[in-house]
Write a protein that holds these residues in place. Structure first.
Motif, mmCIF file in Angstrom:
data_model
loop_
_atom_site.group_PDB
_atom_site.id
_atom_site.type_symbol
_atom_site.label_atom_id
_atom_site.label_comp_id
_atom_site.label_asym_id
_atom_site.label_seq_id
_atom_site.Cartn_x
_atom_site.Cartn_y
_atom_site.Cartn_z
ATOM 1 N N UNK A 1 -22.426 -0.795 -4.928
ATOM 2 C CA UNK A 1 -21.446 -1.269 -5.430
ATOM 3 C C UNK A 1 -20.608 -2.668 -4.977
ATOM 4 N N UNK A 2 -21.190 -2.961 -3.824
ATOM 5 C CA UNK A 2 -20.444 -4.117 -3.113
ATOM 6 C C UNK A 2 -20.787 -5.563 -3.798
ATOM 7 N N UNK A 3 -21.746 -5.772 -4.563
ATOM 8 C CA UNK A 3 -21.576 -7.329 -5.269
ATOM 9 C C UNK A 3 -20.844 -7.326 -6.350
ATOM 10 N N UNK A 4 -20.495 -8.400 -6.688
ATOM 11 C CA UNK A 4 -19.721 -8.640 -7.900
ATOM 12 C C UNK A 4 -20.841 -8.594 -9.285
ATOM 13 N N UNK A 5 -19.947 -8.574 -10.538
ATOM 14 C CA UNK A 5 -20.647 -8.557 -11.565
ATOM 15 C C UNK A 5 -21.964 -9.375 -11.813
ATOM 16 N N UNK A 6 -21.663 -10.767 -11.644
ATOM 17 C CA UNK A 6 -22.562 -11.736 -11.563
ATOM 18 C C UNK A 6 -23.868 -11.505 -10.754
ATOM 19 N N UNK A 7 -23.564 -11.288 -9.437
ATOM 20 C CA UNK A 7 -24.705 -11.065 -8.379
ATOM 21 C C UNK A 7 -25.451 -9.583 -8.681
ATOM 22 N N UNK A 8 -24.863 -8.691 -9.272
ATOM 23 C CA UNK A 8 -25.621 -7.533 -9.722
ATOM 24 C C UNK A 8 -26.566 -7.736 -10.796
ATOM 25 N N UNK A 9 -26.041 -8.702 -11.660
ATOM 26 C CA UNK A 9 -26.863 -9.218 -12.843
ATOM 27 C C UNK A 9 -28.141 -9.890 -12.415
ATOM 28 N N UNK A 10 -27.773 -10.754 -11.435
ATOM 29 C CA UNK A 10 -28.825 -11.728 -10.766
ATOM 30 C C UNK A 10 -30.134 -11.000 -10.090
ATOM 31 N N UNK B 1 -28.235 6.701 -9.921
ATOM 32 C CA UNK B 1 -28.109 8.083 -9.042
ATOM 33 C C UNK B 1 -27.214 7.632 -7.883
ATOM 34 N N UNK B 2 -27.349 6.287 -7.231
ATOM 35 C CA UNK B 2 -26.354 6.315 -6.087
ATOM 36 C C UNK B 2 -25.040 6.218 -6.381
ATOM 37 N N UNK B 3 -24.676 5.381 -7.492
ATOM 38 C CA UNK B 3 -23.250 4.963 -7.983
ATOM 39 C C UNK B 3 -22.646 6.188 -8.555
ATOM 40 N N UNK B 4 -23.409 6.832 -9.303
ATOM 41 C CA UNK B 4 -22.858 8.252 -10.093
ATOM 42 C C UNK B 4 -22.414 9.295 -8.993
ATOM 43 N N UNK C 1 -15.145 3.864 -14.118
ATOM 44 C CA UNK C 1 -15.026 2.628 -14.988
ATOM 45 C C UNK C 1 -15.601 1.459 -14.161
ATOM 46 N N UNK C 2 -15.384 1.559 -12.618
ATOM 47 C CA UNK C 2 -16.183 0.562 -11.938
ATOM 48 C C UNK C 2 -17.648 0.730 -11.756
ATOM 49 N N UNK C 3 -18.019 2.082 -11.812
ATOM 50 C CA UNK C 3 -19.567 2.091 -11.804
ATOM 51 C C UNK C 3 -20.156 1.603 -12.962
ATOM 52 N N UNK C 4 -19.577 1.902 -14.387
ATOM 53 C CA UNK C 4 -20.221 1.532 -15.503
ATOM 54 C C UNK C 4 -19.969 0.232 -15.784
ATOM 55 N N UNK C 5 -18.962 -0.471 -15.432
ATOM 56 C CA UNK C 5 -18.651 -1.717 -15.784
ATOM 57 C C UNK C 5 -19.132 -2.760 -14.877
ATOM 58 N N UNK C 6 -19.154 -2.317 -13.325
ATOM 59 C CA UNK C 6 -19.376 -3.466 -12.372
ATOM 60 C C UNK C 6 -20.949 -3.047 -11.714
ATOM 61 N N UNK C 7 -21.549 -1.840 -12.174
ATOM 62 C CA UNK C 7 -22.864 -1.810 -11.845
ATOM 63 C C UNK C 7 -24.125 -1.450 -13.225
ATOM 64 N N UNK C 8 -23.639 -0.276 -13.636
ATOM 65 C CA UNK C 8 -24.500 -0.077 -14.795
ATOM 66 C C UNK C 8 -24.773 -1.135 -15.797
ATOM 67 N N UNK C 9 -23.768 -1.821 -16.193
ATOM 68 C CA UNK C 9 -23.637 -2.850 -17.308
ATOM 69 C C UNK C 9 -24.798 -4.022 -16.813
ATOM 70 N N UNK C 10 -24.219 -4.886 -15.755
ATOM 71 C CA UNK C 10 -24.975 -5.938 -15.235
ATOM 72 C C UNK C 10 -26.293 -5.608 -14.770
ATOM 73 N N UNK C 11 -26.450 -4.534 -14.120
ATOM 74 C CA UNK C 11 -28.013 -4.089 -13.858
ATOM 75 C C UNK C 11 -28.678 -4.092 -15.010
ATOM 76 N N UNK C 12 -28.325 -3.433 -16.011
ATOM 77 C CA UNK C 12 -28.932 -3.379 -17.496
ATOM 78 C C UNK C 12 -29.338 -4.442 -17.958
ATOM 79 N N UNK C 13 -28.312 -5.223 -18.218
ATOM 80 C CA UNK C 13 -28.813 -6.689 -18.575
ATOM 81 C C UNK C 13 -29.780 -7.463 -17.848
#
Length: 270
Positions: A165-174, A221-224, A235-247
């Motif tokens: 969960x540590x990285x921001x949205x753009x880093x997780x996406x990359x 699994x890790x963030x849930x 909200x943080x799990x879905x918005x800051x990890x699941x969404x950017x990782x999925x994209x």
């Protein structure tokens, strides 16, 4: 002169073999995709649910090694081998994992380019993603709300979740792009891997773990689990990890592997 002609012939033969190999891989994945696109929805869901549950063993394997290894800079290099466990179970067990499906069903779509195939791909993606996340969620609650694992293990799971969960949205996406890229490349390689299938799965997923690339289902699994422990908000799990990782996983799998590798096969036909 004769030597140059011989070298030229050998080079041409090598190119033909490479082209044939690429065509063989493309054909094998294409045929598998046709089967998956036509599977009943309930079959896809149960296979995807099994995969979501099985991917929990990536966190469990990683956390187990992390708990019992000494605190040292090198320990993460050993603990990360545990991350491969879930992928080995899912891939060799032929369970439906979303990131594999960013490559496989795209080949028929790229070949036919029609709405019927597009609808089939969206159906497959939707069912498998939902099932994978459902399995991940169920296992996360079992881990967080029961006494299956020791407090020391739960502490390791918590630390793994925080790191994800540590990285921001753009880093997780990359990072998700790199993870999707590597998983799709693995799928492309496996048809020709023969007896090396296990080692290819371990090597590629080990690199994903060590580099902290973002895989949407393993990371789910890790963030849930972190959210189920009430150490992070949903909200943080879905918005800051699941969404950017999925994209990121979709971009890495579809554009960097499916489209490019399909293009090289189509180009060699011309």
């Amino acid at each position: 002169m004769a030597q140059q002609e011989s070298e030229s012939i050998e080079k041409e033969q090598e190119e033909v073999q490479q082209a044939s190999s690429a065509h063989d891989i493309h054909r094998a994945i294409f045929q598998e995709a046709e089967t998956e696109l036509n599977r009943p929805a309930d079959s896809l869901f149960w296979s995807g649910l099994a995969a979501g549950l099985s991917m929990g063993f990536s966190m469990i394997g990683h956390g187990l090694l992390k708990t019992y290894l000494p605190k040292a800079d090198w320990s993460t290099l050993v603990a990360s081998f545990g991350y491969s466990l879930g992928f080995v179970i899912v891939i060799l067990g032929r369970q439906q994992l979303f990131t594999e499906n960013t490559l496989t069903p795209m080949l028929p779509l790229l070949e036919r380019k029609d709405f019927r195939t597009f609808r089939q791909v969206m159906r497959l993606w939707g069912i498998v993603l939902l099932a994978n996340l459902t399995g991940a969620l169920l296992l996360a609650f079992v881990i967080a709300k029961t006494t299956v694992f020791s407090p020391a293990m739960l502490k390791s799971f918590e630390e793994i979740g925080y790191a994800v969960m540590e990285p921001d949205f753009s880093t997780t996406l990359l990072r998700g792009i790199f993870a999707g890229w590597l998983i799709a490349l693995m799928v492309w390689i496996l048809p020709n891997a023969q007896n090396a299938r296990l080692w290819i799965i371990i090597l590629i997923t080990y690199i994903i773990s060590v580099a902290h690339f973002s895989h949407v289902i393993a990371g789910a699994v890790e963030t849930f689990t972190l959210a189920a422990m009430q150490k992070a908000t949903w909200a943080d799990v879905l918005g800051m990890f699941i969404l950017p990782a999925l994209i990121g996983n979709i971009i890495g799998g579809v554009i960097l592997v499916a489209v490019i590798n399909h293009a090289q096969v189509q180009g060699s036909k011309q």
